[in-house]
Design an enzyme around this catalytic site. Structure first.
Site, short mmCIF file in Angstrom:
data_model
loop_
_atom_site.label_atom_id
_atom_site.label_comp_id
_atom_site.label_asym_id
_atom_site.label_seq_id
_atom_site.Cartn_x
_atom_site.Cartn_y
_atom_site.Cartn_z
N HIS A 26 2.46 37.66 -5.38
CA HIS A 26 2.67 37.47 -4.16
C HIS A 26 1.55 36.37 -3.47
O HIS A 26 1.14 36.84 -2.29
CB HIS A 26 2.66 38.46 -3.00
CG HIS A 26 3.89 39.39 -3.15
ND1 HIS A 26 4.43 40.54 -2.62
CD2 HIS A 26 4.65 39.71 -4.63
CE1 HIS A 26 5.32 41.29 -3.30
NE2 HIS A 26 5.34 40.70 -4.52
N ARG A 44 7.90 36.86 2.51
CA ARG A 44 7.17 37.74 1.64
C ARG A 44 6.76 37.20 0.48
O ARG A 44 5.39 37.25 0.23
CB ARG A 44 8.46 38.73 0.67
CG ARG A 44 8.05 39.45 -0.49
CD ARG A 44 9.09 40.31 -0.92
NE ARG A 44 8.75 41.25 -1.96
CZ ARG A 44 8.66 40.71 -3.20
NH1 ARG A 44 9.15 39.58 -3.73
NH2 ARG A 44 8.20 41.68 -4.28
N GLY A 93 12.67 37.81 -3.27
CA GLY A 93 12.88 38.99 -2.41
C GLY A 93 12.16 40.13 -3.39
O GLY A 93 11.52 40.06 -4.44
N GLU A 115 16.12 34.23 -1.23
CA GLU A 115 16.80 33.51 -0.32
C GLU A 115 16.33 32.03 0.17
O GLU A 115 15.21 31.81 -0.51
CB GLU A 115 16.77 34.28 1.20
CG GLU A 115 15.25 34.47 1.36
CD GLU A 115 15.00 35.63 2.51
OE1 GLU A 115 14.27 35.31 3.45
OE2 GLU A 115 15.62 36.58 2.04
N TYR A 157 11.25 35.23 10.09
CA TYR A 157 12.20 35.36 8.70
C TYR A 157 12.12 36.85 8.59
O TYR A 157 13.07 36.93 7.52
CB TYR A 157 11.86 34.21 7.68
CG TYR A 157 12.17 32.76 8.24
CD1 TYR A 157 13.40 32.35 8.18
CD2 TYR A 157 11.21 32.23 9.11
CE1 TYR A 157 13.85 30.96 8.70
CE2 TYR A 157 11.64 31.05 9.61
CZ TYR A 157 12.92 30.42 9.38
OH TYR A 157 13.17 29.25 10.15
#
Length: 696
Positions: free
Chosen positions: A483, A544, A563, A569, A579
């Protein structure tokens, strides 16, 4: 409509509840006289969050009152984001699960509902996970007995809270040690680790596989059973988290490959009735499904004796029975066959052969693919220079290569200083060149350092990086094993846009004062643009792990985002837009919070099995999306503000695809990320750099 609470424990108090060292993830019987929680104090009033009249009845309202230290003002947080009171028997609750402003709050028997889950931003606002509304003292009152409810977040002090001590904890726990597994079976494994330490106390451990959250457990738990999938290799790791929301760096990764639950030596039947047709230089194949004693998991497509693609399914969803082969030579006869595989790699015989002859010329969207280079490391960022050659970054080797696609000649222009891997997805990532590169020679780089993620720039002079010219434009972007975001893109406004991940802490994404889980916007010299929406670098939030960034002909910014376990997305980014992560994943989370007012819905979603897409670009107002786990390239024409259709190309042909960029001839550059992309080991890959010719 955003990301979901499948990421358990994402609703959690941040900096202002730093003294919640005694929080546990499950309720424990504590006498009222020895309540282990803390007072939560309104910033505007200096009074405590209080259950009216000291009542222990479900349905009792909540107000503010002079702080007195009794049990009706002592609040605890669970690992699922509940805020509990009275020996953890009642939960702070939005009446009737109302998601509209205004709404009432109460205490109610804890039931696990989304209207009983909360997060608190670093600015002190306590936000309902279901509604996205803020906990608010009604009428901005500061008086005793003023009722508390829910209202649209507005940043005023009647929506801000602190602990009674007012202290702020910004120190993350240490890394959990000695991650290890035991009792590995076909469907379960025991995962264990050594305790982390923290200046206040470890409240939770978050367990992941390959960047996807599996579960959260209490800070006293050092071993847990996990559900796994037979025959599928995962990398397990764990982060420690304190009550203030500070997250440690991740433990070492422990790879596992569970055995099969039952031996299977029977291959599927061969596919049948294979037929094909040509449209220009594209061939479309279809066939009748194979059968298997347990289940067909994939079809391998062969052009002659060369495998050119794979169509995959899952344990519950069979693979599709069609395939598109693109970018072929004109007026050429090709022969195809298909074989089926099950979950234990038993392979059927080949289908019948289908012969197809392509047309005289390319009238298709994709007209041809040429390999222009290979690399033993992962090509991550890629830019085209004014002379039509390219630069690309090697993520784990931490250097930058100059490639001439016409000849295949490569030159290493230098190693970027102070780059550090994360034993996951961090390292040397995005590249961008100045809009005036021909005269100023500025190369922009986003990378992980030993302490953070950062954006720097330096000169590229005479085909060499001038590391002495390096300027750190933005530092302090939190890093973690996964991430980390990492894409850079200059917009038509001359500003630099950057995508940042949430650093494995979903609450970072909703903190508008922080840099993580965002799309950031910078001046070329690193300054904050005067027209940014929040007076800082943040352009949009609630993300994310965004990576892809691309602008269309109208100057609109599109973004691609990973995701957790349900949906990836594609988003159309608006200034100041929320978002939604971590309250919603994609368009569904089972609790209704994806419909929360203020959350901006994605323009297209993808199952994670068909997605895990990293790079995007726009050519002639068509969006191209490069996917890793999905091993495909999506072609999505932009229609107004929507993406009404998605065509699939190269499904399994080249493996995992990471980066797609516009080529100067109107085609695409495309890179693979097939091996070694979940570690920081240099030169353990076998990757391709491709040119894709586009047609009509």
């Amino acid at each position: 409509m955003r990301r979901s609470t499948t990421r358990a424990g994402t609703a959690r108090l941040l900096a202002i509840v730093a003294t919640l060292a005694t929080i546990a993830s499950t309720a424990s019987a504590v006498p009222a006289s020895a309540a282990a929680g803390t007072a939560v104090v309104g910033v505007a009033s200096g009074r405590c969050l209080d259950v009216v009249g000291g009542s222990r009845e479900s349905g009792t309202a909540v107000n503010i009152f002079d702080c007195h230290g009794q049990a009706n003002q002592s609040w605890n947080l669970t690992s699922t984001g509940e805020i509990r009171v009275y020996d953890d028997t009642l939960c702070l609750d939005v009446v009737g699960a109302d998601t509209t402003s205004p709404a009432d709050v109460q205490v109610y028997t804890c039931n696990g509902g989304a209207n009983q889950r909360w997060s608190l931003n670093a600015n002190g606002t306590i936000v309902g996970a279901q509604s996205g509304l803020c906990l608010d003292v009604k009428g901005q009152s500061t008086a005793n007995s003023a009722l508390v409810g829910m209202w649209t977040c507005n940043g005023q002090d009647n929506q801000k809270w602190r602990t009674s001590g007012g202290s702020v904890d910004t120190q993350a726990p240490t890394v959990p040690g000695n991650a290890r597994v035991g009792n590995l079976a076909c469907d379960s494994v025991t995962f264990s680790w050594n305790a982390s330490t923290d200046n206040v106390g470890v409240a939770f451990y978050d367990v992941y596989h390959d960047g996807q959250l599996m579960k959260s457990v209490s800070g006293t738990t050092l071993s847990t059973s996990l559900d796994v999938v037979a025959g599928v290799t995962w990398g397990l790791f764990v982060n420690a988290r304190d009550a203030a929301g500070n997250v440690s760096q991740a433990s070492t990764t422990v790879p596992i490959t569970p055995p099969q639950c039952q031996a299977d030596t029977q291959p599927p039947t061969a596919p049948s009735q294979l037929v094909g047709s040509a449209s220009g230089t594209t061939v479309t194949l279809s066939w009748a499904a194979s059968t298997d004693n347990i289940g067909v998991r994939a079809y391998d497509v062969f052009r002659g004796d060369t495998k050119v693609g794979t169509v995959t399914g899952t344990a519950t969803v069979p693979p599709a029975t069609s395939f598109i082969d693109s970018g072929l030579a004109a007026n050429t006869r090709y022969q195809y066959s298909v074989a089926a595989r099950d979950g234990q790699a038993n392979t059927s015989g080949r289908s019948n052969t289908a012969s197809v002859t392509t047309g005289a010329g390319c009238s298709n969207p994709v007209c041809g693919v040429t390999q222009v280079g290979t690399d033993t490391d992962i090509p991550w960022g890629l830019v085209t220079l004014p002379d039509s050659t390219v630069l690309y970054s090697r993520r784990d080797a931490q250097d930058i290569v100059h490639l001439n696609p016409a000849t295949g000649a490569k030159t290493t222009v230098g190693t970027v200083p102070n780059v550090s891997g994360t034993d996951g997805e961090g390292g040397l990532m995005g590249l961008a060149i100045s809009p005036s590169f021909a005269s100023d020679h500025w190369l922009y780089v986003m990378h992980t350092s030993p302490n953070d993620n950062r954006i720097v720039r330096m000169k590229l002079e005479n085909d060499r990086l001038d590391t002495g010219s390096e300027q750190i434009l933005l530092s302090g972007i939190l890093r973690n094993k996964f991430h980390d975001g990492g894409r850079l893109r200059f917009g038509p406004d001359g500003k630099l846009y950057a995508s940042t991940g949430d650093a494995q802490n979903g609450d970072n994404a909703q903190n508008k004062s922080g840099l993580n889980g965002k799309v950031l916007r910078l001046n070329p010299d690193g300054g904050v643009p005067s027209d940014n929406p929040f007076g800082n670098y943040v352009w949009s939030y609630g993300h994310r792990n965004p990576q892809g960034l691309a602008f269309d002909s109208q100057g609109r910014l599109w973004e691609q985002e990973f995701g957790n376990s349900v949906m990836d997305e594609t988003n159309l980014i608006t200034k100041g837009g929320n978002y939604g992560w971590p309250a919603c994943e994609g368009t569904t989370n089972g609790t209704g919070s994806c419909g929360t007012a203020g959350f901006i819905a994605p323009k297209r979603t993808y199952s994670t099995a068909d997605g895990s897409c990293s790079g995007i670009t726009v050519v002639r107002d068509v969006l191209y999306v490069a996917c890793e786990r999905g091993t495909r390239l999506y072609r999505e024409p932009i229609s107004g503000e929507s993406l009404p259709e998605a065509q699939v190309y190269f499904n399994g042909t080249y493996g995992r695809l990471r980066t797609v960029e516009p080529a100067p001839d109107g085609g695409l550059w495309l890179t693979t990320s097939t091996t070694g992309d979940k570690d920081s080991t240099p030169n353990n890959s076998n990757e391709k750099l491709l040119h894709v010719a586009l047609g009509g």
